[in-house]
Design a protein around this motif. Structure first.
Motif, mmCIF file in Angstrom:
data_model
loop_
_atom_site.group_PDB
_atom_site.id
_atom_site.type_symbol
_atom_site.label_atom_id
_atom_site.label_comp_id
_atom_site.label_asym_id
_atom_site.label_seq_id
_atom_site.Cartn_x
_atom_site.Cartn_y
_atom_site.Cartn_z
ATOM 1 N N ALA A 20 0.834 -1.200 0.000
ATOM 2 C CA ALA A 20 0.000 0.000 0.000
ATOM 3 C C ALA A 20 0.871 1.254 0.000
ATOM 4 O O ALA A 20 0.567 2.235 -0.690
ATOM 5 N N HIS A 21 1.960 1.212 0.765
ATOM 6 C CA HIS A 21 2.860 2.361 0.834
ATOM 7 C C HIS A 21 3.492 2.635 -0.542
ATOM 8 O O HIS A 21 3.595 3.789 -0.977
ATOM 9 N N LYS A 22 3.885 1.569 -1.234
ATOM 10 C CA LYS A 22 4.483 1.737 -2.568
ATOM 11 C C LYS A 22 3.464 2.254 -3.572
ATOM 12 O O LYS A 22 3.784 3.073 -4.446
ATOM 13 N N LEU A 23 2.214 1.767 -3.449
ATOM 14 C CA LEU A 23 1.173 2.237 -4.353
ATOM 15 C C LEU A 23 0.870 3.711 -4.087
ATOM 16 O O LEU A 23 0.605 4.478 -5.015
ATOM 17 N N GLU A 24 0.956 4.109 -2.818
ATOM 18 C CA GLU A 24 0.786 5.531 -2.481
ATOM 19 C C GLU A 24 1.831 6.384 -3.200
ATOM 20 O O GLU A 24 1.536 7.500 -3.647
ATOM 21 N N SER A 35 -1.472 15.825 -15.453
ATOM 22 C CA SER A 35 -1.558 16.061 -16.899
ATOM 23 C C SER A 35 -0.646 15.146 -17.703
ATOM 24 O O SER A 35 -0.739 15.094 -18.926
ATOM 25 N N GLU A 36 0.254 14.411 -17.024
ATOM 26 C CA GLU A 36 1.210 13.582 -17.756
ATOM 27 C C GLU A 36 1.100 12.112 -17.373
ATOM 28 O O GLU A 36 2.083 11.475 -17.005
ATOM 29 N N ILE A 37 -0.125 11.588 -17.458
ATOM 30 C CA ILE A 37 -0.328 10.171 -17.179
ATOM 31 C C ILE A 37 0.269 9.356 -18.322
ATOM 32 O O ILE A 37 -0.029 9.585 -19.484
ATOM 33 N N GLN A 38 1.110 8.404 -17.989
ATOM 34 C CA GLN A 38 1.762 7.587 -19.003
ATOM 35 C C GLN A 38 1.345 6.130 -18.865
ATOM 36 O O GLN A 38 0.930 5.673 -17.795
ATOM 37 N N ARG A 44 2.001 -0.064 -13.909
ATOM 38 C CA ARG A 44 2.531 -0.300 -12.556
ATOM 39 C C ARG A 44 1.405 -0.312 -11.530
ATOM 40 O O ARG A 44 1.387 -1.126 -10.611
ATOM 41 N N THR A 45 0.471 0.612 -11.694
ATOM 42 C CA THR A 45 -0.653 0.697 -10.755
ATOM 43 C C THR A 45 -1.521 -0.546 -10.843
ATOM 44 O O THR A 45 -1.916 -1.124 -9.819
ATOM 45 N N LEU A 46 -1.838 -0.985 -12.059
ATOM 46 C CA LEU A 46 -2.656 -2.182 -12.233
ATOM 47 C C LEU A 46 -1.961 -3.412 -11.663
ATOM 48 O O LEU A 46 -2.600 -4.281 -11.062
ATOM 49 N N LYS A 47 -0.631 -3.487 -11.846
ATOM 50 C CA LYS A 47 0.122 -4.613 -11.302
ATOM 51 C C LYS A 47 0.051 -4.611 -9.776
ATOM 52 O O LYS A 47 -0.128 -5.668 -9.148
ATOM 53 N N ALA A 48 0.187 -3.425 -9.183
ATOM 54 C CA ALA A 48 0.123 -3.321 -7.720
ATOM 55 C C ALA A 48 -1.242 -3.739 -7.194
ATOM 56 O O ALA A 48 -1.357 -4.448 -6.196
#
Length: 265
Positions: A20-24, A35-38, A44-48
């Protein structure tokens, strides 16, 4: 995610708390530069989130097996505690764990006065209380060494008082730490653009203290496992307002801070 981390740490589910801390970290990057979502960030977020799902699912399976074994062995169920006692035990466990990690000494007191409060309502208040107490421990209570230098007891005091009567619940969370620094809050608010310098003089002390409930606002110098991203106190206010309640702050620099929650039951 911040609430999940707090609950995981309180229950000693360290791997979930760490994830959770890493996802934060990832979500904080998004908030600061939306504005710069890549594609890489999204992956990475979906994997977490997928790892969260797997770990929680595995954990649930283990718990079910343990409970099944206990039942098969004829284990006796302990007497059911009151909702308030269960909350007290949970918060005490949380503070014991976090204070040890921070190297601070804590004397925790829990009081209940008046009518019994339902487990359903206390369950909805658990996350706000976790955030308030973590804030008191991390920002409010000084180190034992500094407390002694200030003429205080080495052991900091944190208390939670539930008062329920006449259809109203009041919860006071108080610590005898350093209190809120009014000038530091004003300076930080101006730096991040929350306030304009010419408007500060028009605000009451209470209005300035209420700035700590702004999302993304923090006076912390660094990010830790407990705080620093400006996440947590905004959760408190949102959760209390969803219950139709309100929260106020009383503080005296160098002496104490008290958060008072009032809810109509």
């Amino acid at each position: 995610v911040h609430s999940l981390k707090g609950n995981a740490r309180a229950l000693n589910l360290e791997s979930i708390g760490e994830r959770a801390h890493k996802l934060e970290d990832e979500l904080d990057k998004l908030r600061s530069n939306v504005s710069e979502i890549q594609k890489e960030f999204i992956e990475r977020t979906l994997k977490a989130l997928e790892e969260f799902h797997i770990e929680i699912k595995d954990g649930s399976s283990i718990f079910e097996k343990i409970l099944g074994m206990k039942s098969a062995l004829g284990g006796k169920q302990k007497d059911v505690d009151s909702p308030a006692k269960e909350l007290e035990d949970f918060l005490r466990s949380l503070l014991n764990k976090e204070s040890k990690e921070l190297g601070k000494q804590i004397d925790f007191h829990f009081f209940q006065e008046g009518d019994e409060v339902s487990g359903e309502l206390l369950g909805k208040l658990k996350n706000p209380l976790i955030q308030i107490l973590k804030n008191s421990l991390d920002h409010g209570i000084e180190s034992s060494e500094n407390r002694v230098k200030l003429g205080k007891k080495a052991q900091g005091k944190i208390s939670v008082r539930l008062q329920s009567s006449g259809g109203k619940l009041i919860i006071d969370c108080e610590d005898d730490g350093g209190g809120l620094n009014l000038e530091r809050i004003k300076k930080k608010a101006i730096e991040v653009g929350v306030l304009k310098e010419e408007n500060v003089s028009k605000m009451s002390r209470e209005e300035i203290y209420q700035l700590i409930f702004r999302a993304g606002f923090s006076t912390a110098d660094k990010v830790t496992g407990l705080s620093g991203r400006g996440v947590g106190m905004d959760i408190v206010k949102d959760d209390i307002e969803k219950l139709g309640g309100k929260i106020r702050i009383q503080t005296h620099e160098g002496k104490f801070t008290k958060f008072s929650i009032e809810i109509r039951k």
